[in-house]
Design a protein around this motif. Sequence first.
Motif, PDB file in Angstrom:
ATOM      1  N   ARG A   4       0.828  -1.190   0.000  1.00 17.14           N
ATOM      2  CA  ARG A   4       0.000   0.000   0.000  1.00 17.14           C
ATOM      3  C   ARG A   4       0.872   1.254   0.000  1.00 17.14           C
ATOM      4  O   ARG A   4       1.739   1.421   0.850  1.00 17.14           O
ATOM      5  N   MET A   5       0.649   2.104  -0.959  1.00 17.14           N
ATOM      6  CA  MET A   5       1.376   3.360  -1.025  1.00 17.14           C
ATOM      7  C   MET A   5       0.706   4.378  -0.093  1.00 17.14           C
ATOM      8  O   MET A   5      -0.516   4.535  -0.107  1.00 17.14           O
ATOM      9  N   ILE A   6       1.513   5.053   0.719  1.00 13.55           N
ATOM     10  CA  ILE A   6       1.003   6.029   1.681  1.00 13.55           C
ATOM     11  C   ILE A   6       1.559   7.406   1.322  1.00 13.55           C
ATOM     12  O   ILE A   6       2.768   7.579   1.195  1.00 13.55           O
ATOM     13  N   ASP A   7       0.672   8.338   1.160  1.00 13.56           N
ATOM     14  CA  ASP A   7       1.090   9.717   0.913  1.00 13.56           C
ATOM     15  C   ASP A   7       1.395  10.353   2.268  1.00 13.56           C
ATOM     16  O   ASP A   7       0.500  10.796   2.985  1.00 13.56           O
ATOM     17  N   ARG A   8       2.659  10.383   2.638  1.00 12.75           N
ATOM     18  CA  ARG A   8       3.055  10.846   3.969  1.00 12.75           C
ATOM     19  C   ARG A   8       3.163  12.367   4.074  1.00 12.75           C
ATOM     20  O   ARG A   8       3.383  12.893   5.154  1.00 12.75           O
ATOM     21  N   ASN A   9       3.083  13.057   2.956  1.00 14.86           N
ATOM     22  CA  ASN A   9       3.274  14.509   2.968  1.00 14.86           C
ATOM     23  C   ASN A   9       4.637  14.824   3.589  1.00 14.86           C
ATOM     24  O   ASN A   9       4.734  15.442   4.662  1.00 14.86           O
ATOM     25  N   ARG A  10       5.687  14.395   2.911  1.00 11.05           N
ATOM     26  CA  ARG A  10       7.046  14.535   3.426  1.00 11.05           C
ATOM     27  C   ARG A  10       7.427  15.979   3.693  1.00 11.05           C
ATOM     28  O   ARG A  10       8.148  16.286   4.651  1.00 11.05           O
ATOM     29  N   GLU A  11       6.953  16.876   2.832  1.00  9.90           N
ATOM     30  CA  GLU A  11       7.320  18.283   3.013  1.00  9.90           C
ATOM     31  C   GLU A  11       6.763  18.839   4.318  1.00  9.90           C
ATOM     32  O   GLU A  11       7.422  19.633   4.990  1.00  9.90           O
ATOM     33  N   GLU A  12       5.563  18.422   4.688  1.00 15.02           N
ATOM     34  CA  GLU A  12       5.001  18.853   5.966  1.00 15.02           C
ATOM     35  C   GLU A  12       5.803  18.280   7.124  1.00 15.02           C
ATOM     36  O   GLU A  12       6.001  18.936   8.155  1.00 15.02           O
ATOM     37  N   ASP A  63      11.668  14.976  -7.568  1.00 11.38           N
ATOM     38  CA  ASP A  63      11.449  14.001  -8.640  1.00 11.38           C
ATOM     39  C   ASP A  63      10.968  14.697  -9.922  1.00 11.38           C
ATOM     40  O   ASP A  63      10.849  15.924  -9.985  1.00 11.38           O
ATOM     41  N   VAL A  67       7.925  16.829  -7.009  1.00  3.54           N
ATOM     42  CA  VAL A  67       7.687  16.512  -5.596  1.00  3.54           C
ATOM     43  C   VAL A  67       9.022  16.371  -4.883  1.00  3.54           C
ATOM     44  O   VAL A  67       9.887  15.610  -5.317  1.00  3.54           O
ATOM     45  N   ARG A  97       7.614  11.629   9.209  1.00  8.51           N
ATOM     46  CA  ARG A  97       7.068  11.240   7.910  1.00  8.51           C
ATOM     47  C   ARG A  97       8.121  10.516   7.060  1.00  8.51           C
ATOM     48  O   ARG A  97       8.438  10.899   5.947  1.00  8.51           O
TER      49      ARG A  97
END
Length: 246
Positions: A4-12, A63, A67, A97
Amino acid sequence: MNHRMIDRNREEGHARLYRDYFSDAPTYTETHFRRRFRMRRSLFLRIEEAVTTHDNYFTQRTDVVGVRGLSSLQKVTAALRMLSYGTAGDAVDDYVRIGESTTIESLKRFVKAIVEVYGDEYLRRTNDEDVSRLLRENEQRGFPEMLGSIDCMHWKWKNCQTGWQDRSHLFEDLAESHGPKVRYTVNGYEYNMGYYLADGIYPSRTTFVKTISKPQGKKRKYFAYAQESVRKDVEEHLEFYNLDLQ
C-alpha cells in the motif's frame, strides 16, 4: 502485491521538524533538544552537514513531477533516534514522515558516513594525552583512575563483542581485560589498568566497575548511587565529547 502506497506529505514532515527544533525561533528550547537528540543543536547540524557532504544520499531531491523528497534533517533525525533510543524503524514515521525501510537505510548510511568521516580522528586507540585528560576529568567526578563510561545503548554485550570487535579497538581490548596502563591501589590491592563504569549487561572484567545490585548498608548504597549517577552523567553529557569541543 499487497503493498500500500502512503502519501506521507514529506514536506510537511520536514516543515514541522524544522519549526520545532531548527528554526530561528524553535518551538522547543535547547534543553529539550539536548534531551531528545542527546547532543547540542550546533553539534547535530555539524554532523548533518558532514554526512550530507560525504554522501549525497542525504541530499534532498526533487522528482520528475516536482515533488520534493526527504530532507537531510528527516533522515539524520530518524537515524539518530534509532541509535539513541533503540526504537523500531517506524517509530518516528508519524512525526518525521519517513517509512521504516527508508529509516533503516538512513541508519546504515549514517553509521557508514560517521565511520568514514570521523574514524581516523575519533575512532582510534586512546593516546597518553587522551588518558591524562580522562583521568583528570573523572577524578573531579569522584572516580579516580576512571577512563569513562561504557554504554552499548540497547545492544547486548554479545553484539558489541562480536559485531564490532573487528572494528573497535576499545571492545577488542576490553574483551581481553586490557586497557590503558594506570597504576592505583584500592583496599590494599594494586591495579595496573584504568576502568570503565558499566551496567549489569556486561561480564565480570577488571576493566568494568558495575553497580551493586540491591545494596545493603550506607557505604554500598552510596557507591551504587554515585556509580549510577556518574555513569548516566557521562552517557548524557559526554557523547560525541571531542566533536562537541571543537
